[in-house]
Structures are given as structure tokens and as C-alpha cells.
Design a protein around this motif. Structure first.
Motif, PDB file in Angstrom:
ATOM      1  N   PRO A  55       0.791  -1.236   0.000  1.00 18.47           N
ATOM      2  CA  PRO A  55       0.000   0.000   0.000  1.00 18.47           C
ATOM      3  C   PRO A  55       0.822   1.286   0.000  1.00 18.47           C
ATOM      4  N   GLY A  56       2.155   1.171  -0.124  1.00 13.87           N
ATOM      5  CA  GLY A  56       3.002   2.355  -0.013  1.00 13.87           C
ATOM      6  C   GLY A  56       2.642   3.455  -0.988  1.00 13.87           C
ATOM      7  N   PHE A  57       2.368   3.077  -2.238  1.00 12.61           N
ATOM      8  CA  PHE A  57       2.042   4.086  -3.251  1.00 12.61           C
ATOM      9  C   PHE A  57       0.789   4.869  -2.872  1.00 12.61           C
ATOM     10  N   SER A  58      -0.259   4.160  -2.484  1.00 10.87           N
ATOM     11  CA  SER A  58      -1.509   4.833  -2.113  1.00 10.87           C
ATOM     12  C   SER A  58      -1.326   5.711  -0.882  1.00 10.87           C
ATOM     13  N   TYR A  59      -0.558   5.212   0.074  1.00 13.63           N
ATOM     14  CA  TYR A  59      -0.310   6.000   1.279  1.00 13.63           C
ATOM     15  C   TYR A  59       0.417   7.308   0.948  1.00 13.63           C
ATOM     16  N   LEU A  60       1.406   7.231   0.068  1.00 15.66           N
ATOM     17  CA  LEU A  60       2.182   8.430  -0.268  1.00 15.66           C
ATOM     18  C   LEU A  60       1.346   9.424  -1.063  1.00 15.66           C
ATOM     19  N   TYR A  78       8.088   1.830 -10.426  1.00 22.34           N
ATOM     20  CA  TYR A  78       6.797   1.773 -11.113  1.00 22.34           C
ATOM     21  C   TYR A  78       6.072   3.120 -11.106  1.00 22.34           C
ATOM     22  N   HIS A  79       6.090   3.796  -9.967  1.00 23.09           N
ATOM     23  CA  HIS A  79       5.195   4.938  -9.764  1.00 23.09           C
ATOM     24  C   HIS A  79       5.918   6.246  -9.473  1.00 23.09           C
ATOM     25  N   GLY A  80       7.236   6.290  -9.637  1.00 20.11           N
ATOM     26  CA  GLY A  80       7.980   7.498  -9.290  1.00 20.11           C
ATOM     27  C   GLY A  80       7.512   8.730 -10.035  1.00 20.11           C
ATOM     28  N   ASN A  81       7.328   8.625 -11.346  1.00 13.25           N
ATOM     29  CA  ASN A  81       6.894   9.788 -12.123  1.00 13.25           C
ATOM     30  C   ASN A  81       5.534  10.301 -11.672  1.00 13.25           C
ATOM     31  N   GLU A  82       4.634   9.377 -11.394  1.00 13.11           N
ATOM     32  CA  GLU A  82       3.300   9.782 -10.949  1.00 13.11           C
ATOM     33  C   GLU A  82       3.375  10.509  -9.611  1.00 13.11           C
ATOM     34  N   LEU A  83       4.193   9.995  -8.705  1.00 10.39           N
ATOM     35  CA  LEU A  83       4.340  10.662  -7.411  1.00 10.39           C
ATOM     36  C   LEU A  83       4.975  12.044  -7.560  1.00 10.39           C
ATOM     37  N   SER A  91      18.016   5.734 -14.165  1.00 16.05           N
ATOM     38  CA  SER A  91      17.771   6.172 -15.533  1.00 16.05           C
ATOM     39  C   SER A  91      16.878   7.402 -15.561  1.00 16.05           C
ATOM     40  N   GLN A  92      15.846   7.399 -14.748  1.00 22.52           N
ATOM     41  CA  GLN A  92      14.918   8.534 -14.704  1.00 22.52           C
ATOM     42  C   GLN A  92      15.639   9.815 -14.309  1.00 22.52           C
ATOM     43  N   ILE A  93      16.548   9.698 -13.354  1.00 18.53           N
ATOM     44  CA  ILE A  93      17.272  10.878 -12.887  1.00 18.53           C
ATOM     45  C   ILE A  93      18.336  11.312 -13.881  1.00 18.53           C
ATOM     46  N   ALA A  94      19.099  10.362 -14.412  1.00 10.08           N
ATOM     47  CA  ALA A  94      20.220  10.699 -15.285  1.00 10.08           C
ATOM     48  C   ALA A  94      19.775  11.163 -16.662  1.00 10.08           C
ATOM     49  N   PHE A  95      18.711  10.530 -17.199  1.00  6.68           N
ATOM     50  CA  PHE A  95      18.323  10.776 -18.584  1.00  6.68           C
ATOM     51  C   PHE A  95      16.910  11.337 -18.744  1.00  6.68           C
ATOM     52  N   GLY A  96      16.189  11.509 -17.638  1.00  7.86           N
ATOM     53  CA  GLY A  96      14.849  12.061 -17.730  1.00  7.86           C
ATOM     54  C   GLY A  96      13.793  11.077 -18.185  1.00  7.86           C
ATOM     55  N   GLU A  97      14.152   9.818 -18.340  1.00  6.30           N
ATOM     56  CA  GLU A  97      13.203   8.795 -18.773  1.00  6.30           C
ATOM     57  C   GLU A  97      13.771   7.420 -18.471  1.00  6.30           C
ATOM     58  N   GLN A  98      12.924   6.421 -18.571  1.00  5.01           N
ATOM     59  CA  GLN A  98      13.336   5.035 -18.381  1.00  5.01           C
ATOM     60  C   GLN A  98      13.334   4.310 -19.720  1.00  5.01           C
ATOM     61  N   PRO A  99      14.151   3.269 -19.852  1.00  3.80           N
ATOM     62  CA  PRO A  99      14.065   2.443 -21.062  1.00  3.80           C
ATOM     63  C   PRO A  99      12.775   1.635 -21.063  1.00  3.80           C
TER      64      PRO A  99
END
Length: 419
Positions: free
Chosen positions: A84-89, A109-114, A209-217
Motif C-alpha cells: 500500500p506504499g504508493f496509495s499511502y504516499l 513503477y510509480h515514481g513519475n506519478e508521485l 535512468s529517470q534521474i540521469a536521462f529524464g526517462e526510463q528504457p
């Protein structure tokens, strides 16, 4: 002077480490922040299993008790799994709280959404602890390498796998025995799949990848292999050649997008990851101005992970927790030529012309240079082959061009179907 009120979601190893760190270092935190840091509430599964000396801290198994605390500034999440971590955050963000997480699977999975959600509510997100424990890899990429363009990242980010491979080489242990030792020492879980099959390292690679390049493969295009297929006999043979097996993540952005692999590789003495042993983690960053940076240290554990979380707490309250898009990184040539070691005693093994044969070592292995797609084609024809990518330079002289006579003859064999 108002206090900073913090809630902990999860009170396992990491949660306890954060709680103890805040209590022990209260004077230092106050000197830095100008405020006291107070743990206001802790969410646990079973209240009866926990005891706290501080009666002012709410201990509860109901998240609604946490989110409805009268004073709440920061929510720290250390729960395993996506829910439930995602919903809690998400609910914590909507309450107006800054959030900090150590949950690499959830954040992959959910970093961008958060992050988007936090931006709408004008709060900050800290996630240093999702990658490499106490090593400040995220802060280095987010705040210290702004002008630099990151070219490549390689890293050992799972201490369990690194410990097992080190024990196999140093003590001559088989994989299962080394795994058992890791479990006895608390480095591996009762179900070690997440670590030894590369899932944990994969999630961390996605965050980097998200931090270094702004996106994931694209996840389905990422090569993910664990260490369970690495045998003691292979490690012993590689050791004779001065090579070590390491479980490495590799990230690089090229013309076709981000290439990423999570797999066991062979590392030569010249490579910065060669000497990273035991439960240590290391991140190697190549950038266009600074060159190569190595960050090495404890990648997991009670206090290394707590250290990353508390440092995030400092950054968030200093107004440095906002996510930003990195500029487009420089482009690289498509499909670079890589070095490979093919373990095979077959004398009639066909090596396609697209792979340059560097040398043969007795009847044990071929050393070739070529593109990954050509190695993939070779594996389609010979699915049982053991092939390792080779990192670093080999300078001990065992690769000699004079060893190529028998290899040249092999190219005259009829081409197997599929190559």
C-alpha cells in the motif's frame, strides 16, 4: 519555533534505523534545520509486536490515524512492495506533506506519478534511499552534476549478489552454499529471488535512468539476468585469468534510446568495479566534463539506509527536493562494439564474420568483439552457450593473436541456420 513533525510508514529494519537516528542526532538536526525533528506517528502491521519508550509517539496499524495527525510535515515510507506504499504516499501528498521513500520497486513503477502529484501540491519528494543505501548517488546526479551531461552509468547496486559472488571466489563455495551463508548473516532474505535474479538491481537501474536521462528504457527491452547460473567452476576459471564476475547494471543513452542491462559480467583489473567486494555497492558515473566519478560504500542496512533518508529530510527542508528534467544527453553511436567471453570447448563452433575473434584460450574459451545483437543471434543457434560481457582492459598477455589459426578455419564451416 515550530517542530518538524514526521511519520514513519513501516517499522522494520529501515524504519527503526530512521527512528533511532532522529533521536540520537536530534541536536545536530536542530543545528542544521533550526528546528526540532519529532516523530509523531509510526504505522505498523501489528501494534502488539512493538514497544516504544516515547509515549508521545502514536503507534498504530491504521493509516487513517497517521494521515489525520493534527501536525504532520513529512511522511517517510519504508514498506516492501508497490502497495500500500504508493496509495499511502499519494494521500500524504494530498495532505500537503513532503514524502521520502526507500521503496525501490514502488518508485520504479510509480515514481513519475508521485513526482507529478507532488508538483501539483507543491511538496517535495526524497528518494535517495531507493538506490545503493547510504551512497549519495541520487543527490550527486540531481544536484551536483547539473552542467555535466551524464554519458554512462555502471554500478553494483545489490549487496547480496555481490557478497555471494565474492564468497564463491574467495572461499571456493558453490552458489547454494554461498547463498546459505548470506542468509545466515542476514544479507539475504529467506526467499532471495528478488536479489539473486536481478529484480532489485533492475528497479534501482530504472530509478537511476529517470534521474540521469529524464526517462526510463522500455522495460521489456532490458536484459535482466541474475547470478544463480554462475557456477563455482566458471568463477575459478575466470580467477585464473585475473577476471572477476560482478553483477552490474549498465545505463547509456544512444540514438535508439536508453540501453540498459542488469547481468553478471566479467570485470578486468583496470575497471573501477573490480575491487568492490562483499556487501559493498558502487556507482560509476561518466560525465562529459568531470570524467569518471566513483561512489562506493554500504548499499543497504539499518543505518546506511537511515542515513540516506535523514539526509533527504535535510534537503527537503532546505527546498532542494524538487524534481527537474535533465537536458538531453549527448548521443552515442548505435550498437557499440563490446568485448565478450564465450565459454566453449567445441572446435567446430561457428563464429559469424560480424564478430571479431580476438583469441582462443586453450580449449576453454573464445574472446570476441562485436555487437550485442550478433551475440543474441549466436545464442539463438547455440542456446546452451555461456557468454559473458567483458569490462575493462586485459593486460596480462594471455590473449595472443597467434592463437587464431584454428579459429580462422572454423569460419569455413557451413553457416548454421539462424545466423
Amino acid at each position: 519555533m515550530a517542530d518538524i513533525h514526521v511519520a514513519l510508514l513501516g517499522f522494520g529494519t529501515v524504519g527503526k534505523g530512521v527512528y533511532e537516528t532522529i533521536k540520537v542526532h536530534q541536536a545536530r538536526l536542530k543545528a542544521i534545520l533550526g528546528k526540532n525533528v519529532k516523530v509523531a506517528g509510526i504505522l505498523v502491521r501489528n501494534v502488539e509486536k512493538h514497544q516504544l519508550q516515547d509515549e508521545d509517539v502514536l503507534l498504530t496499524s491504521n493509516f487513517e490515524d497517521i494521515i489525520n495527525l493534527p501536525k504532520l510535515d513529512v511522511v517517510i515510507e519504508a514498506i516492501v512492495g508497490r502497495e500500500p506504499g504508493f496509495s499511502y504516499l499519494k494521500k500524504s501528498i494530498e495532505r500537503g506533506c513532503h514524502i521520502i521513500t526507500a521503496n525501490k520497486e514502488m518508485f520504479a513503477y510509480h515514481g513519475n506519478e508521485l513526482l507529478d502529484h507532488a508538483s501539483r501540491y507543491k511538496v517535495a519528494v526524497g528518494f535517495e534511499a531507493t538506490v545503493a543505501g547510504g551512497i549519495p548517488a541520487i543527490q550527486t546526479l540531481r544536484t551536483l552534476l547539473n552542467v555535466n551531461k551524464v554519458e554512462k552509468i555502471e554500478g553494483i547496486v545489490n549487496g547480496t549478489s555481490n557478497y555471494i559472488l565474492s564468497k564463491m571466489r574467495e572461499d571456493g563455495l558453490a552458489f547454494q552454499k554461498a547463498l546459505q551463508t548470506a542468509q545466515e548473516k542476514g544479507y539475504a532474505e529467506a526467499d532471495p529471488t528478488n536479489d539473486v535474479e536481478g529484480y532489485d538491481a533492475f528497479y534501482k537501474a530504472m530509478v537511476l535512468s529517470q534521474i540521469a536521462f529524464g526517462e526510463q528504457p522500455e522495460w521489456q527491452r532490458v536484459t535482466r539476468k541474475g547470478i544463480s547460473g554462475v557456477s563455482h567452476s566458471q568463477i575459478r576459471l575466470f580467477s585464473e585469468w585475473g577476471l572477476r564476475v560482478k553483477h552490474v547494471i549498465s545505463l547509456e543513452k544512444g540514438a535508439r534510446g536508453i540501453s540498459c542491462s542488469v547481468k553478471p559480467v566479467l570485470v578486468g583489473p583496470s575497471h573501477p568495479l573490480y575491487s568492490v567486494e562483499g556487501v559493498q555497492n558502487a556507482i560509476s558515473i561518466d560525465a562529459d566534463i568531470v570524467g569518471n566519478i566513483i561512489l562506493q560504500g554500504p548499499g543497504a542496512g539499518k543505518f546506511p539506509t537511515a542515513s540516506a533518508i535523514v539526509e533527504d529530510l535535510i534537503q527537503l527542508n532546505a527546498g532542494q527536493g524538487c524534481y527537474f528534467e535533465r537536458e538531453e544527453t549527448i548521443r552515442f553511436k548505435k550498437d557499440p562494439q563490446l568485448n565478450w567471453v564465450i565459454l566453449s570447448k567445441q572446435t567446430n563452433l561457428f563464429i559469424p564474420e560480424s564478430l571479431e575473434v580476438i583469441g582462443r584460450l586453450e580449449d576453454k574459451a573464445l574472446f570476441v568483439k562485436g555487437k550485442e545483437k550478433d551475440i543474441d543471434k549466436l545464442l539463438e543457434v547455440y542456446p546452451g552457450l555461456k557468454i559473458y560481457e567483458l569490462y575493462g582492459q586485459i593486460n596480462n598477455g594471455f590473449l595472443q593473436k597467434t592463437q587464431l589459426s584454428s579459429v580462422s578455419l572454423e569460419r569455413k564451416v557451413a553457416v548454421p541456420k539462424g545466423i
